[in-house]
Design an enzyme around this catalytic site. Structure first.
Site, PDB file in Angstrom:
ATOM      1  N   CYS A   1      -1.127  -1.635  -3.399  1.00 39.28           N
ATOM      2  CA  CYS A   1      -1.523  -0.238  -3.256  1.00 39.28           C
ATOM      3  C   CYS A   1      -0.344   0.606  -2.771  1.00 39.28           C
ATOM      4  O   CYS A   1      -0.112   1.711  -3.273  1.00 39.28           O
ATOM      5  CB  CYS A   1      -2.697  -0.132  -2.286  1.00 39.28           C
ATOM      6  SG  CYS A   1      -3.284   1.545  -2.014  1.00 39.28           S
TER       7      CYS A   1
ATOM      8  N   CYS B   1      -7.558  -1.917   1.178  1.00 39.43           N
ATOM      9  CA  CYS B   1      -6.961  -0.605   0.979  1.00 39.43           C
ATOM     10  C   CYS B   1      -7.829   0.287   0.092  1.00 39.43           C
ATOM     11  O   CYS B   1      -8.118  -0.040  -1.057  1.00 39.43           O
ATOM     12  CB  CYS B   1      -5.585  -0.789   0.340  1.00 39.43           C
ATOM     13  SG  CYS B   1      -4.688   0.728   0.025  1.00 39.43           S
TER      14      CYS B   1
END
Length: 368
Positions: free
Chosen positions: A102, A199
């Site tokens: 991410c 995330c």
């Protein structure tokens, strides 16, 4: 640096770290705006996702600071560049780290590009606890001063050119000081709990999330001595070193030590367990890593002594790393390490400097 008219777009998560990051940059004289990223659409309801509350908190902080908050949806980019890889790794029995991907593909790629190309930003900023330091004309990544919060492990894929466009205002602060600053300023996020979970996906139960997208294949649980113990629900639900939720009750096999996952036989769909957190089957002398990234973008060509972390919050392990065929890296530990897990990241350090890392492909068992 002449900061007059330099615009910084701060990634506002609705938490205290990004809130204080924006405040500190304002106090330093930068032109600051916030940006809230929505990167997940599935299951977007209150039970799992706090996106509405996080957005409200981010907006409230920006209102308090007198800055603009931009809102953008990167859900498609997250799905294509993070979540599909996350699922693919679990499907083959590995344990990925989506936060690292991410950061690489969303926060320091899509967000950075959007901020500079669409919002006229000179820099972006995040609330990561790391330090950027320019050495020999290149921006380097250093650990945050707060050892308990240092997040350099998650940023090893970020190159020096991207790093040069980023600010990390919290790198030299500890969490207590960050909350004190927020409270003194009266920010609404001053006492807000830290976010947890994958995330951008929030507090969803991992097993529930995986079961929505991957068909589980139950199989046998066996000991290292090939003794049948029970059934597992699917190898994707287990990781090396796991001791809880094995579903084998109080079986002790003549020992009082708890059971741990020590291996996964993907070909035969077997979960292999042993008793004791330091069982030899759980220990490794080293590993092979691939998908290598170096912060200075200079490929390692000779052996190097450094330290390594094979998981977040792990103490540094002395090691020798050396390049091998197929753009891979051999890592030999100074002493055996438990639960080295394929799919996770091995991240390398020279003292306080994070120099790079790679994805763990193979762990080297004791005696190899």
């Amino acid at each position: 640096m002449n900061i007059i008219n330099k615009k910084v777009i701060v990634g506002m998560s609705g938490g205290v770290d990004s809130s204080v990051s924006a405040l500190l940059l304002l106090q330093q004289g930068y032109t600051v705006e916030g940006l809230f990223m929505k990167n997940w659409e599935e299951d977007d309801h209150e039970q799992y996702c706090t996106v509405a509350k996080d957005l409200a908190d981010a907006q409230a902080v920006c209102n308090q600071l007198g800055i603009i908050l931009h809102k953008v949806n990167f859900a498609a980019e997250y799905w294509d560049n993070v979540f599909e890889y996350f699922l693919a790794e679990y499907q083959v029995g590995r344990t990925p780290n989506p936060d690292i991907l991410c950061n690489k593909n969303i926060k320091f790629k899509v967000f950075l590009d959007f901020a500079t190309q669409n919002l006229g930003a000179d820099y972006i900023a995040t609330g990561h606890y790391v330090i950027r330091k320019d050495i020999n004309g290149k921006s380097r990544l250093l650990r945050g001063l707060d050892n308990q919060k240092d997040q350099s492990y998650f940023l090893y894929t970020i190159g020096y050119q991207q790093m040069a466009r980023c600010f990390f205002p919290l790198g030299k602060l500890n969490k207590l000081r960050v909350r004190e600053i927020a409270a003194k300023q009266g920010l609404v996020t001053a006492s807000k709990k830290d976010s947890t979970g994958i995330c951008f996906i929030g507090k969803r139960k991992l097993s529930d999330l995986l079961s929505r997208y991957i068909s589980a294949k139950p199989g046998a649980i066996i000991t290292v001595d090939n003794e049948y113990i029970g059934y597992h629900q699917g190898l994707m639900y287990y990781t090396l070193g796991q001791r809880k939720k094995l579903g084998i009750g109080g079986t002790k096999n003549g020992s009082q030590d708890p059971w741990y996952v020590v291996d996964k036989d993907i070909n035969h769909n077997l979960l292999i367990i042993a008793q004791g957190h330091n069982h030899p089957r759980l220990m490794s002398n080293g590993l092979i890593a691939s998908k290598l990234y170096w912060v200075d973008r200079t490929t390692l060509s000779t052996p190097l002594r450094c330290t390594v972390k094979t998981r977040y919050r792990q103490s540094d392990i002395g090691c020798l790393i050396k390049p091998i065929a197929n753009n891979q890296l051999q890592v030999d530990f100074d002493y055996p390490v438990a639960a080295v897990t394929p799919g996770q990241s091995a991240v390398f350090y020279l003292a306080e400097q994070c120099i790079g890392g790679g994805t763990i492909e193979i762990r080297k068992p004791l005696g190899s």
